[in-house]
Write a protein that holds these residues in place. Structure first.
Motif, PDB file in Angstrom:
ATOM      1  N   GLY A 117       0.398  -5.428  -2.559  1.00 34.71           N
ATOM      2  CA  GLY A 117      -0.586  -6.447  -2.873  1.00 34.71           C
ATOM      3  C   GLY A 117      -1.882  -5.871  -3.394  1.00 34.71           C
ATOM      4  O   GLY A 117      -2.955  -6.455  -3.193  1.00 34.71           O
ATOM      5  N   GLY A 118      -1.797  -4.708  -4.061  1.00 36.04           N
ATOM      6  CA  GLY A 118      -2.978  -4.049  -4.601  1.00 36.04           C
ATOM      7  C   GLY A 118      -3.750  -3.224  -3.602  1.00 36.04           C
ATOM      8  O   GLY A 118      -4.735  -2.576  -3.965  1.00 36.04           O
ATOM      9  N   LEU A 119      -3.309  -3.186  -2.335  1.00 31.61           N
ATOM     10  CA  LEU A 119      -3.993  -2.431  -1.290  1.00 31.61           C
ATOM     11  C   LEU A 119      -3.309  -1.092  -1.073  1.00 31.61           C
ATOM     12  O   LEU A 119      -2.077  -1.028  -0.944  1.00 31.61           O
ATOM     13  N   ASP A 120      -4.095  -0.031  -1.011  1.00 30.84           N
ATOM     14  CA  ASP A 120      -3.553   1.296  -0.722  1.00 30.84           C
ATOM     15  C   ASP A 120      -3.005   1.308   0.706  1.00 30.84           C
ATOM     16  O   ASP A 120      -3.724   1.002   1.658  1.00 30.84           O
ATOM     17  N   VAL A 121      -1.737   1.678   0.861  1.00 33.49           N
ATOM     18  CA  VAL A 121      -1.095   1.569   2.170  1.00 33.49           C
ATOM     19  C   VAL A 121      -1.621   2.583   3.174  1.00 33.49           C
ATOM     20  O   VAL A 121      -1.527   2.370   4.387  1.00 33.49           O
ATOM     21  N   SER A 122      -2.179   3.691   2.693  1.00 32.76           N
ATOM     22  CA  SER A 122      -2.738   4.696   3.605  1.00 32.76           C
ATOM     23  C   SER A 122      -4.163   4.342   4.014  1.00 32.76           C
ATOM     24  O   SER A 122      -4.546   4.525   5.175  1.00 32.76           O
ATOM     25  N   LYS A 123      -4.944   3.822   3.100  1.00 33.73           N
ATOM     26  CA  LYS A 123      -6.351   3.531   3.379  1.00 33.73           C
ATOM     27  C   LYS A 123      -6.561   2.143   3.980  1.00 33.73           C
ATOM     28  O   LYS A 123      -7.593   1.894   4.618  1.00 33.73           O
ATOM     29  N   ASN A 124      -5.611   1.230   3.749  1.00 31.61           N
ATOM     30  CA  ASN A 124      -5.776  -0.149   4.209  1.00 31.61           C
ATOM     31  C   ASN A 124      -4.536  -0.622   4.958  1.00 31.61           C
ATOM     32  O   ASN A 124      -4.039  -1.729   4.745  1.00 31.61           O
ATOM     33  N   SER A 125      -4.026   0.218   5.859  1.00 25.69           N
ATOM     34  CA  SER A 125      -2.748  -0.081   6.500  1.00 25.69           C
ATOM     35  C   SER A 125      -2.799  -1.366   7.331  1.00 25.69           C
ATOM     36  O   SER A 125      -1.821  -2.117   7.379  1.00 25.69           O
ATOM     37  N   VAL A 126      -3.924  -1.643   7.988  1.00 26.55           N
ATOM     38  CA  VAL A 126      -4.014  -2.859   8.794  1.00 26.55           C
ATOM     39  C   VAL A 126      -3.945  -4.100   7.905  1.00 26.55           C
ATOM     40  O   VAL A 126      -3.218  -5.056   8.186  1.00 26.55           O
ATOM     41  N   ALA A 127      -4.689  -4.085   6.809  1.00 23.76           N
ATOM     42  CA  ALA A 127      -4.670  -5.215   5.870  1.00 23.76           C
ATOM     43  C   ALA A 127      -3.291  -5.373   5.236  1.00 23.76           C
ATOM     44  O   ALA A 127      -2.824  -6.497   5.015  1.00 23.76           O
ATOM     45  N   VAL A 128      -2.632  -4.251   4.968  1.00 22.75           N
ATOM     46  CA  VAL A 128      -1.297  -4.303   4.372  1.00 22.75           C
ATOM     47  C   VAL A 128      -0.319  -4.990   5.306  1.00 22.75           C
ATOM     48  O   VAL A 128       0.501  -5.820   4.889  1.00 22.75           O
ATOM     49  N   ARG A 129      -0.413  -4.692   6.597  1.00 19.96           N
ATOM     50  CA  ARG A 129       0.546  -5.257   7.554  1.00 19.96           C
ATOM     51  C   ARG A 129       0.374  -6.757   7.724  1.00 19.96           C
ATOM     52  O   ARG A 129       1.285  -7.432   8.206  1.00 19.96           O
ATOM     53  N   ARG A 130      -0.769  -7.288   7.330  1.00 16.20           N
ATOM     54  CA  ARG A 130      -0.939  -8.745   7.359  1.00 16.20           C
ATOM     55  C   ARG A 130      -0.084  -9.414   6.277  1.00 16.20           C
ATOM     56  O   ARG A 130       0.216 -10.599   6.375  1.00 16.20           O
ATOM     57  N   LEU A 131       0.275  -8.642   5.270  1.00 18.84           N
ATOM     58  CA  LEU A 131       1.068  -9.176   4.161  1.00 18.84           C
ATOM     59  C   LEU A 131       2.564  -8.998   4.375  1.00 18.84           C
ATOM     60  O   LEU A 131       3.362  -9.536   3.602  1.00 18.84           O
ATOM     61  N   VAL A 132       2.929  -8.241   5.409  1.00 20.05           N
ATOM     62  CA  VAL A 132       4.314  -7.803   5.566  1.00 20.05           C
ATOM     63  C   VAL A 132       4.869  -8.218   6.924  1.00 20.05           C
ATOM     64  O   VAL A 132       4.188  -8.120   7.947  1.00 20.05           O
ATOM     65  N   SER A 133       6.113  -8.664   6.902  1.00 22.33           N
ATOM     66  CA  SER A 133       6.876  -8.851   8.134  1.00 22.33           C
ATOM     67  C   SER A 133       8.026  -7.854   8.090  1.00 22.33           C
ATOM     68  O   SER A 133       8.844  -7.879   7.158  1.00 22.33           O
ATOM     69  N   TYR A 134       8.079  -6.972   9.072  1.00 24.80           N
ATOM     70  CA  TYR A 134       8.964  -5.798   9.014  1.00 24.80           C
ATOM     71  C   TYR A 134       9.986  -5.817  10.138  1.00 24.80           C
ATOM     72  O   TYR A 134       9.632  -5.958  11.315  1.00 24.80           O
ATOM     73  N   LEU A 135      11.254  -5.676   9.774  1.00 21.93           N
ATOM     74  CA  LEU A 135      12.332  -5.502  10.745  1.00 21.93           C
ATOM     75  C   LEU A 135      12.802  -4.056  10.696  1.00 21.93           C
ATOM     76  O   LEU A 135      13.458  -3.651   9.738  1.00 21.93           O
ATOM     77  N   PRO A 136      12.469  -3.234  11.702  1.00 24.34           N
ATOM     78  CA  PRO A 136      12.947  -1.850  11.697  1.00 24.34           C
ATOM     79  C   PRO A 136      14.425  -1.777  12.037  1.00 24.34           C
ATOM     80  O   PRO A 136      14.989  -2.714  12.626  1.00 24.34           O
ATOM     81  N   GLY A 137      15.036  -0.677  11.684  1.00 28.80           N
ATOM     82  CA  GLY A 137      16.446  -0.499  11.978  1.00 28.80           C
ATOM     83  C   GLY A 137      16.731  -0.342  13.458  1.00 28.80           C
ATOM     84  O   GLY A 137      17.857  -0.553  13.906  1.00 28.80           O
TER      85      GLY A 137
END
Length: 329
Positions: free
Chosen positions: A78-98
Motif C-alpha cells: 500500500g505504498g508503505l515501506d514494510v521495514s519502516k512502517n510495519s505497524v501501519a502495514v499490518r493494519r492493511l493485512v490479515s495474515y494466516l501463518p502456516g
C-alpha cells in the motif's frame, strides 16, 4: 536456450500494485533463504506462491509483514515501506501463518472476540458467520480442538477481517476436501470484493482454481512467473510413433515454429516403443492438419496445467506414462 514453458509471462503495472518488492533478499550466514526477489501484486488479484519446502515462500511472506528484516532490497505494501512502517502495514493485512497458534485456554468465541478487537479492520459478526459456515463449535476450548478445528478458527479470524490484503500460508492444510472447497470459495469471494489475496500452497489444483497469477520459487530464487489465463491456452500432446519412424518426419513446419516444442522419449514400461511429447501454446486449430499427417498410433491431448510447469521448474523434464488404451483420445 531456456525451455519455452519456463519464462516470465506476467506484465505488471507498478502503479496498480498493492505489493511491490525490488531485489528483496534474506541471507543467513552462507545460506540465501531469499535472493533478489522483485515482484508486484496487483490490486484485486489472487496471487499464488508455489514451491517445495525450503523454496523461500514463508520467508517472503514474513519479510512482507516486517517480521524479518531484509539483508538487501525493499518492499512496500500500500505504498508503505514494510521495514519502516510495519505497524501501519499490518493494519492493511490479515495474515494466516502456516503454523497458526491460538490461546489454548480460551474458547472459540472468545478467540474471535479477542482478535476482532485487536485488528482495526476486525469484524466479529463476519468472523462468527464464517465460523458457522465452517460448522465450527465455538464453545469448545482451543486446547480441546482438533488440528482441523483450530485451522478453521484461524481462518474465521483472518477471513473475517475487512483488510484490503489477505496473506494465506497453506490455508487448507489439515482440512478435509469438502472444507477445502469452502475455503477456495471464500478466496474467490474476497476477490469479488476487490480485495487482494496472496495464496501460498503445495496443492497445484487449488492454485489453478483460484489464482490469476503464480510465482514459482526455487531455492530462494524466482524460477518462473505464470499468468493462469495464458496457461489455459496451452496443451500437451502425447503420442506413440509408428515403428521405424524417423524424427525428421514429425519436425515442426516453419509456419508453426514458436507454437509447439517437441521431445521424443521411450517410456520404461514400453521399452520397444517410441513416443513424442508436444507442448503447445495458443489455439490448437492451426496444428490439427499437421497432426493428422504425422505417423502416430496412439494420442491424447490434455491441458498443460501447472503440474507440467512445476515439474519443468523443480524437477526437469519428466517421462510421462503413455495412454493405457489404444486409439486416439
Amino acid at each position: 536456450m531456456p525451455h519455452p514453458l519456463v519464462h516470465d509471462s506476467t506484465a505488471f503495472d507498478p502503479a496498480e500494485a498493492i505489493v511491490h518488492t525490488i531485489g528483496l533478499s534474506k541471507r543467513y550466514g552462507d545460506f540465501d533463504a531469499l535472493r533478489d526477489c522483485s515482484l508486484n501484486v496487483q490490486k484485486g488479484e489472487v496471487f499464488g506462491l508455489l514451491g517445495p519446502n525450503g523454496a523461500g515462500k514463508t520467508t517472503l511472506l514474513r519479510l512482507l509483514l516486517g517480521y524479518l528484516f531484509p539483508t538487501a532490497g525493499s518492499a512496500t505494501i500500500g505504498g508503505l515501506d514494510v521495514s519502516k512502517n510495519s505497524v501501519a502495514v499490518r493494519r492493511l493485512v490479515s495474515y494466516l501463518p502456516g503454523d497458526a497458534r491460538l490461546p489454548r485456554h480460551m474458547r472459540g468465541r472468545g478467540v474471535l472476540e479477542f482478535f476482532a478487537e485487536m485488528q482495526p479492520a476486525g469484524d466479529l459478526q463476519r468472523s462468527l458467520k464464517i465460523a458457522d459456515h465452517l460448522e465450527l463449535e465455538l464453545k469448545r476450548r482451543v486446547a480441546f480442538m482438533s488440528t482441523g478445528m483450530r485451522q478453521k478458527l484461524a481462518l474465521a479470524i483472518v477471513m473475517g477481517a475487512r483488510t484490503p490484503l489477505l496473506i494465506l500460508d497453506e490455508p487448507t492444510a489439515n482440512l478435509d476436501p469438502s472444507v477445502r472447497g469452502l475455503i477456495l470459495d471464500m478466496v474467490a469471494d474476497a476477490q469479488s470484493e476487490e480485495r487482494t489475496v496472496i495464496f501460498s500452497s503445495h496443492v497445484l489444483a487449488e492454485i489453478e482454481q483460484v489464482c490469476t497469477k503464480v510465482l514459482f520459487l526455487r531455492r530462494g530464487i524466482i524460477a518462473h512467473r505464470q499468468r493462469l489465463d495464458e496457461l489455459k491456452q496451452r496443451h500437451r500432446i502425447l503420442a506413440q510413433l509408428e515403428p521405424n519412424t524417423l524424427e525428421p518426419s514429425f519436425s515442426v513446419p516453419a509456419e508453426l515454429k514458436g507454437q509447439v516444442e517437441i521431445n521424443t522419449f521411450t517410456p520404461p514400461a514400453e521399452p520397444n516403443t517410441r513416443w513424442v511429447r508436444m507442448d503447445t501454446a495458443g489455439d490448437l486449430t492451426p496444428l490439427l492438419p499437421w497432426l493428422s499427417q504425422l505417423p502416430l498410433q496412439r494420442m491424447r491431448i490434455e491441458p498443460l496445467g501447472l503440474r507440467a510447469i512445476y515439474d519443468e521448474v523443480h524437477i526437469g523434464s519428466t517421462v510421462e506414462n503413455p495412454p493405457s488404451t489404444g486409439g486416439s483420445q
